[in-house]
Design a protein around this motif. Structure first.
Motif, mmCIF file in Angstrom:
data_model
loop_
_atom_site.group_PDB
_atom_site.id
_atom_site.type_symbol
_atom_site.label_atom_id
_atom_site.label_comp_id
_atom_site.label_asym_id
_atom_site.label_seq_id
_atom_site.Cartn_x
_atom_site.Cartn_y
_atom_site.Cartn_z
ATOM 1 N N ARG A 54 0.931 -1.002 -0.374
ATOM 2 C CA ARG A 54 0.215 -0.258 0.055
ATOM 3 C C ARG A 54 0.892 1.785 0.058
ATOM 4 N NH1 ARG A 54 -0.171 4.923 2.062
ATOM 5 N NH2 ARG A 54 -0.828 3.842 4.519
ATOM 6 N N HIS A 100 7.812 7.605 8.220
ATOM 7 C CA HIS A 100 8.636 8.777 6.740
ATOM 8 C C HIS A 100 9.989 8.541 7.288
ATOM 9 C CE1 HIS A 100 5.196 7.597 4.124
ATOM 10 N NE2 HIS A 100 4.301 7.681 5.055
ATOM 11 N N HIS A 135 4.006 4.791 13.076
ATOM 12 C CA HIS A 135 4.623 4.285 11.142
ATOM 13 C C HIS A 135 5.201 6.316 10.848
ATOM 14 C CE1 HIS A 135 2.017 4.069 6.928
ATOM 15 N NE2 HIS A 135 2.660 5.572 7.190
HETATM 16 ZN ZN ZN Z 1 2.597 6.563 5.552
#
Ligand code: ZN
Ligand code: KIV
Length: 524
Positions: free
Chosen positions: A18, A208, A206
């Protein structure tokens, strides 16, 4: 088997299919998605985010089929904060033995401005959509996108609403890769302390990688109480990518002394899936990438190779076998030392005395200066090259060729013949013919070239070519070999090597002596 208590177990949520697939250019085909999902399932990933079902018919089909095929993993689909998205997501994940809906909305001031919702309106939207998702599925994850730039009070408020509406996992995304490890930990700690019901659910992280801190931020969140890490294979993902699965998993394994948390990942499957994801996404793994880069278990400098040969732990903090590699690689290059060369030649079946090693080492260094990496085949070629060129009566001093579409091809050659240098220029049908004509001009002879063979023994445009020639003069047969990254140089050296042997043979044997032997070894 160790009994891993809930406190110590960290769930691995993989979003290669995803978030990873969202990287510009990383689009995978349907079959490729199914293959990667099945590898993730096999390696023990707890939750696979298989796609964004409402995004396209293709995504919907991929998530549905991955859900049907899943064996052990929870299969999750992404949905925005809308009933239509959530319904479509459920339609796809419902085929899984363990489905999950992951719904999200951007909660920071910048993100709230996009749908133009007030704080209260957004809170209400979160309540409605999470409730709706939970009515469809027992396993619901909710994410306040851009959480790390959301006001703390508002974040606490919306997280509490989502928990009350039935979310079982709350994911805290650092959507823009802005946070730092200390902040990442503090945020999770703050939520655990302030939000009622926070101890009933699982917090996920989560991250980045815009500032290169994604893995560190994820681990810091775990130390503060998060128990799900969201990540991708090879760190694939939007912009600079996401936390890399292999990095967090191996960090938790190798540094279990200070981070006593377990994952369910079979780490020996890491290398294979990393290579498959690189191949299907078209995103090659950088050579020096932690764990999965080509150089992660390669040691080139002499000191390092020597240490590795004595004890691998000298320069390796994990075994290559732990991530599914056959072993350490000691690529030979210009920094390699004698110990590594001797070990490598021994593996190839060449046992050398010290003085032989000394000679070979000089030739090896010359080659390594010209080539980035010296492969096994280069070494074999090196071992076969002319015995003691220093004693040769004819030696190649300098060669320059001009070749290309516009002939004639010319070769300017300087040879040392019995210690005296002489030079000439000759033309021919191609650069090799021109160079051989130059040899003949400088050292006239009647030997006939019977065989000329070029064999590229290594791959790539910097491959070494091994050239073999066979010559005959009055029934005497001689051969010559040479290897070089330049095919014409190798050809001339092989030719001159054969001539030198011919000169030795002239002194030792009467004309015609080789004939019987030749017809026996080479009936052609
Ligand atoms: Zn993300
Ligand atoms: O980075 C992000 O915020 C996301 C959300 C959809 C969770 O990928």
């Amino acid at each position: 088997m160790t009994d891993i208590s809930k406190q110590d177990r960290v769930l691995i949520f993989d979003t290669t299919l995803r978030d990873g697939e969202q990287s510009p250019g990383a689009t995978m085909t349907h079959a490729e998605k199914l293959e990667i999902a099945s590898l993730l399932d096999e390696m023990g990933v707890d939750i696979i985010e298989a796609g964004f079902p409402i995004a396209s018919e293709g995504d919907f089909k991929a998530v549905s089929e991955i859900a049907m095929n899943s064996k052990n993993s929870v299969i999750c689909g992404l949905a925005r904060a809308s009933f239509a998205d959530i319904d479509r997501c459920m339609e796809a994940v419902k085929h899984a033995a363990q489905p999950r809906i992951h719904t999200f909305i951007g909660t920071s001031p910048l993100h709230r401005a996009i749908p133009n919702l007030t704080m209260d309106e957004m809170a209400e939207r979160i309540h409605e959509t999470v409730t709706h998702a939970r009515n469809l599925c027992d396993n619901v994850q909710w994410s306040p996108m851009d959480a790390t730039r959301t006001e703390e009070d508002y974040l606490c408020r919306v997280v509490e609403i989502a928990i009350k509406a039935g979310a079982t996992t709350i994911n805290i995304p650092d959507t823009v890769g802005y946070t730092a490890p200390r902040e990442s930990a503090a945020l999770i700690r703050m939520l655990l302390e302030r939000v009622p019901g926070a101890d009933e659910i699982i917090f996920a992280t989560h991250c980045h990688n815009d500032l290169g801190m994604a893995t560190a931020n994820s681990l810091a969140a775990v130390e503060a109480g998060a128990r799900q890490i969201e990540c991708t294979i090879n760190g694939l993902g939007e912009r600079a990518g996401n936390t890399a699965l292999e990095e967090v998993v191996m960090a938790l394994k190798v540094r279990n002394d200070i981070m006593p948390y377990q994952t369910g990942i079979d780490t020996t499957k890491i290398m294979n899936i990393s290579r498959r994801v690189a191949a299907v996404s078209g995103f090659a793994v950088q050579f020096n990438k932690a764990i999965v880069g080509k150089n992660a278990f390669a040691h080139e400098s002499g000191i390092h190779q020597d240490g590795m040969l004595k004890n691998a732990e000298t320069f390796e903090i994990m075994r290559p076998q732990d991530v599914g590699l056959a072993g350490t690689s000691l690529p030979l290059g210009k920094h390699s030392g004698r110990a590594a060369l001797r070990a490598k030649l021994g593996d190839l079946g060449f046992e050398l005395a010290d003085n032989q090693l000394k000679d070979v080492f000089v030739r090896f260094k010359e080659l390594a200066d010209r080539k980035k990496e010296v492969y096994d085949d280069d070494l074999i070629a090196l071992m076969r090259v002319g015995e003691d060129p220093e004693n040769d009566r004819i030696q190649v001093k300098r060669l320059r060729v001009v070749c290309g579409t516009e002939g004639p091809q010319t070769a300017a050659l300087t040879l040392m013949i019995d210690g005296v240098g002489s030079a000439t220029e000759a033309t021919g049908d191609g650069p090799v013919d021109a160079a051989f004509n130059a040899v003949k001009a400088l050292f006239p002879h009647n030997a006939r070239l019977q065989l000329y063979q070029v064999h590229a023994v290594t791959e790539g445009t910097d491959a070494q070519a091994t050239v073999s020639v066979r010559m005959e003069e009055d029934g005497r047969i001689v051969t010559g070999q040479s290897a070089d990254t330049d095919t014409v140089v190798a050809s001339v050296r092989a030719y001159v090597h054969a001539l030198n042997r011919l000169l030795v043979r002239r002194e030792k044997s009467a004309p015609g002596e080789d004939r019987r032997e030749v017809s026996y070894t080479d009936p052609s």
